[in-house]
Design a protein around this motif. Structure first.
Motif, mmCIF file in Angstrom:
data_model
loop_
_atom_site.group_PDB
_atom_site.id
_atom_site.type_symbol
_atom_site.label_atom_id
_atom_site.label_comp_id
_atom_site.label_asym_id
_atom_site.label_seq_id
_atom_site.Cartn_x
_atom_site.Cartn_y
_atom_site.Cartn_z
ATOM 1 N N LEU A 26 0.839 -1.322 -0.054
ATOM 2 C CA LEU A 26 -0.023 0.037 0.031
ATOM 3 C C LEU A 26 0.758 1.377 0.054
ATOM 4 C CD1 LEU A 26 -3.203 -0.530 2.091
ATOM 5 C CD2 LEU A 26 -2.993 -0.567 -0.343
ATOM 6 N N LYS A 27 2.064 1.326 0.797
ATOM 7 C CA LYS A 27 2.775 2.411 0.653
ATOM 8 C C LYS A 27 3.248 2.633 -0.769
ATOM 9 C CE LYS A 27 5.388 0.966 4.284
ATOM 10 N NZ LYS A 27 6.288 0.864 5.469
ATOM 11 N N TYR A 28 3.604 1.600 -1.211
ATOM 12 C CA TYR A 28 4.049 1.735 -2.667
ATOM 13 C C TYR A 28 3.022 2.319 -3.608
ATOM 14 C CZ TYR A 28 6.696 0.501 -6.971
ATOM 15 O OH TYR A 28 7.278 0.605 -8.036
ATOM 16 N N ALA A 29 1.918 1.987 -3.410
ATOM 17 C CA ALA A 29 0.688 2.431 -4.005
ATOM 18 C C ALA A 29 0.591 4.020 -3.859
ATOM 19 C CB ALA A 29 -0.463 1.730 -3.987
ATOM 20 N N PHE A 30 0.753 4.288 -2.692
ATOM 21 C CA PHE A 30 0.634 5.678 -2.526
ATOM 22 C C PHE A 30 1.877 6.469 -2.755
ATOM 23 C CE2 PHE A 30 -2.648 4.375 0.458
ATOM 24 C CZ PHE A 30 -3.523 5.800 0.770
ATOM 25 N N HIS A 31 2.870 5.826 -2.878
ATOM 26 C CA HIS A 31 4.224 6.472 -3.448
ATOM 27 C C HIS A 31 4.125 7.042 -4.957
ATOM 28 C CE1 HIS A 31 8.253 7.832 -4.375
ATOM 29 N NE2 HIS A 31 8.309 6.703 -5.161
ATOM 30 N N VAL A 32 3.765 5.799 -5.588
ATOM 31 C CA VAL A 32 3.428 5.971 -7.234
ATOM 32 C C VAL A 32 2.346 6.593 -7.686
ATOM 33 C CG1 VAL A 32 5.313 3.984 -7.582
ATOM 34 C CG2 VAL A 32 2.903 3.672 -7.733
ATOM 35 N N ALA A 33 1.141 6.613 -7.085
ATOM 36 C CA ALA A 33 -0.110 7.009 -7.574
ATOM 37 C C ALA A 33 -0.862 7.493 -6.386
ATOM 38 C CB ALA A 33 -0.805 5.755 -8.406
ATOM 39 N N PRO A 34 -0.382 8.375 -5.668
ATOM 40 C CA PRO A 34 -1.038 8.888 -4.499
ATOM 41 C C PRO A 34 -2.466 9.262 -4.645
ATOM 42 C CG PRO A 34 0.280 10.638 -5.229
ATOM 43 C CD PRO A 34 0.608 9.337 -6.038
ATOM 44 N N GLN A 35 -2.948 10.162 -5.638
ATOM 45 C CA GLN A 35 -4.260 10.366 -5.697
ATOM 46 C C GLN A 35 -5.248 9.240 -5.906
ATOM 47 O OE1 GLN A 35 -3.849 13.477 -8.721
ATOM 48 N NE2 GLN A 35 -4.031 15.302 -7.329
ATOM 49 N N MET A 36 -4.753 8.352 -6.758
ATOM 50 C CA MET A 36 -5.588 6.975 -6.966
ATOM 51 C C MET A 36 -5.780 6.261 -5.600
ATOM 52 S SD MET A 36 -5.207 4.032 -9.446
ATOM 53 C CE MET A 36 -3.849 3.131 -8.278
ATOM 54 N N ALA A 37 -4.614 6.169 -5.212
ATOM 55 C CA ALA A 37 -4.538 5.338 -3.983
ATOM 56 C C ALA A 37 -5.570 5.569 -2.618
ATOM 57 C CB ALA A 37 -3.203 5.107 -3.237
ATOM 58 N N GLU A 38 -5.551 6.953 -2.716
ATOM 59 C CA GLU A 38 -6.339 7.737 -1.577
ATOM 60 C C GLU A 38 -7.720 7.179 -1.660
ATOM 61 O OE1 GLU A 38 -5.718 11.729 -1.659
ATOM 62 O OE2 GLU A 38 -3.613 11.629 -1.087
ATOM 63 N N ILE A 39 -8.528 7.303 -2.915
ATOM 64 C CA ILE A 39 -9.651 6.974 -3.030
ATOM 65 C C ILE A 39 -10.113 5.669 -3.618
ATOM 66 C CG2 ILE A 39 -10.149 9.438 -3.628
ATOM 67 C CD1 ILE A 39 -10.342 8.726 -6.412
ATOM 68 N N HIS A 40 -9.093 4.750 -4.081
ATOM 69 C CA HIS A 40 -9.509 3.423 -4.622
ATOM 70 C C HIS A 40 -10.128 2.735 -3.600
ATOM 71 C CE1 HIS A 40 -9.013 -0.322 -6.681
ATOM 72 N NE2 HIS A 40 -8.759 0.568 -8.019
ATOM 73 N N PRO A 41 -11.385 1.995 -3.898
ATOM 74 C CA PRO A 41 -12.069 1.221 -2.969
ATOM 75 C C PRO A 41 -11.429 -0.081 -2.506
ATOM 76 C CG PRO A 41 -13.104 1.052 -5.254
ATOM 77 C CD PRO A 41 -11.961 1.936 -5.426
ATOM 78 N N MET A 42 -10.600 -0.612 -3.497
ATOM 79 C CA MET A 42 -9.635 -1.730 -2.804
ATOM 80 C C MET A 42 -8.522 -1.369 -2.045
ATOM 81 S SD MET A 42 -9.536 -4.052 -6.320
ATOM 82 C CE MET A 42 -11.394 -4.565 -7.218
ATOM 83 N N ALA A 43 -7.933 -0.262 -2.134
ATOM 84 C CA ALA A 43 -6.897 0.163 -1.229
ATOM 85 C C ALA A 43 -7.664 0.622 -0.029
ATOM 86 C CB ALA A 43 -6.305 1.401 -1.976
ATOM 87 N N ARG A 44 -8.724 1.041 -0.005
ATOM 88 C CA ARG A 44 -9.532 1.610 1.291
ATOM 89 C C ARG A 44 -9.731 0.396 2.034
ATOM 90 N NH1 ARG A 44 -11.558 6.837 1.648
ATOM 91 N NH2 ARG A 44 -13.447 6.019 2.438
ATOM 92 N N GLU A 45 -10.250 -0.558 1.268
ATOM 93 C CA GLU A 45 -10.931 -1.723 2.147
ATOM 94 C C GLU A 45 -9.315 -2.358 2.787
ATOM 95 O OE1 GLU A 45 -13.061 -4.971 3.641
ATOM 96 O OE2 GLU A 45 -13.587 -2.746 2.959
ATOM 97 N N VAL A 46 -8.413 -2.666 2.053
ATOM 98 C CA VAL A 46 -7.056 -3.233 2.640
ATOM 99 C C VAL A 46 -6.709 -2.253 3.928
ATOM 100 C CG1 VAL A 46 -4.636 -3.667 2.555
ATOM 101 C CG2 VAL A 46 -6.221 -4.270 0.592
ATOM 102 N N LEU A 47 -6.974 -1.098 3.762
ATOM 103 C CA LEU A 47 -6.422 -0.105 4.832
ATOM 104 C C LEU A 47 -7.543 -0.260 6.155
ATOM 105 C CD1 LEU A 47 -5.620 3.606 3.473
ATOM 106 C CD2 LEU A 47 -4.248 2.304 5.096
ATOM 107 N N ARG A 48 -8.750 -0.495 5.629
ATOM 108 C CA ARG A 48 -9.685 -0.675 6.806
ATOM 109 C C ARG A 48 -9.578 -1.828 7.812
ATOM 110 N NH1 ARG A 48 -13.746 -3.420 8.082
ATOM 111 N NH2 ARG A 48 -13.657 -4.605 6.059
ATOM 112 N N VAL A 49 -9.047 -3.008 6.847
ATOM 113 C CA VAL A 49 -9.016 -3.934 7.510
ATOM 114 C C VAL A 49 -7.646 -4.074 8.508
ATOM 115 C CG1 VAL A 49 -8.301 -6.561 7.174
ATOM 116 C CG2 VAL A 49 -9.973 -5.373 5.766
ATOM 117 N N LEU A 50 -6.649 -3.366 7.933
ATOM 118 C CA LEU A 50 -5.244 -3.306 8.557
ATOM 119 C C LEU A 50 -5.786 -2.495 9.875
ATOM 120 C CD1 LEU A 50 -2.703 -2.784 5.812
ATOM 121 C CD2 LEU A 50 -2.980 -4.709 7.212
ATOM 122 N N TRP A 51 -6.572 -1.322 9.598
ATOM 123 C CA TRP A 51 -6.813 -0.622 10.950
ATOM 124 C C TRP A 51 -7.519 -1.212 11.971
ATOM 125 C CZ3 TRP A 51 -5.094 4.004 11.835
ATOM 126 C CH2 TRP A 51 -5.752 4.716 12.709
#
Length: 204
Positions: free
Chosen positions: A158-183
């Protein structure tokens, strides 16, 4: 004609009508294979149809169709030398094919295989892919690692995703779901995870 079929099938994909979308793609492939020609444009068009077929077949949980589209897409991708090629809004080559294969492994509930496919791609992303595609690669890798309970690896992807495509990673539903679970898995003490959660609006 190929681009039109690709887009039409995408509409069915967005609606969750995977069988109907797959039928459109397979009819288009049959028609395209009957037309003469053997140039790069033909490879890009036909390969892109197979990539759409990979998504539809894997989401439809059709293992045989998924494997067939993956095999044919990879064979066509071998004929593209260098970075992926963009024609008529269709991008095709070894890089994009690898990303679709990775996503298919996740859709088919093979997270171990998906994580295996993702590892070398993250270390050396395919050349010619836009940041948004590399970001999607990282998000899919995070999903696979989370499914195998590799929490640290999921966070790293996820950190790599936020590094290369931050705007997409912030709003992408799959990225948000992984973040939610980790949280929710008591990872709140990790500063970089907290920072990503805040950027995505999952934490204040």
């Amino acid at each position: 004609m190929a681009a039109a079929a690709w887009n039409e099938a995408g509409t069915y994909q967005s609606a969750g009508e995977y069988a109907d979308g797959l039928a459109i793609i397979e009819r288009a492939i049959i028609r395209y294979e009957k037309t003469p020609g053997d140039d790069l444009t033909r490879v890009v068009h036909l390969g892109s149809l197979h990539l759409r077929g990979i998504v539809l077949a894997s989401r439809h949980k059709d293992a045989n169709a998924t494997a067939d589209h993956v095999r044919k897409a990879k064979a066509l991708a071998e004929r593209v030398t260098g970075p992926d090629v963009l024609q008529h809004n269709l991008t095709f080559g070894k890089g994009n094919t690898a990303l679709y294969e990775l996503a298919a492994q996740i859709e088919m509930n093979h997270p171990d295989k998906a994580a295996e496919v993702a590892a070398p791609l993250l270390k050396n992303p395919p050349s010619g892919l836009k940041p948004s595609r590399v970001g999607r690669l990282a998000i899919d890798a995070a999903r696979a690692r989370l499914a195998t309970r590799d929490l640290g690896g999921a966070e790293d992807a996820l950190k790599y995703a936020f590094h290369v495509a931050p705007q997409m990673a912030e709003i992408h539903p799959m990225a948000r779901e992984v973040l939610r679970v980790l949280w929710t898995l008591h990872q709140r003490s990790r500063p970089e995870l907290v920072a990503m959660a805040k950027r995505s609006g999952l934490a204040s």
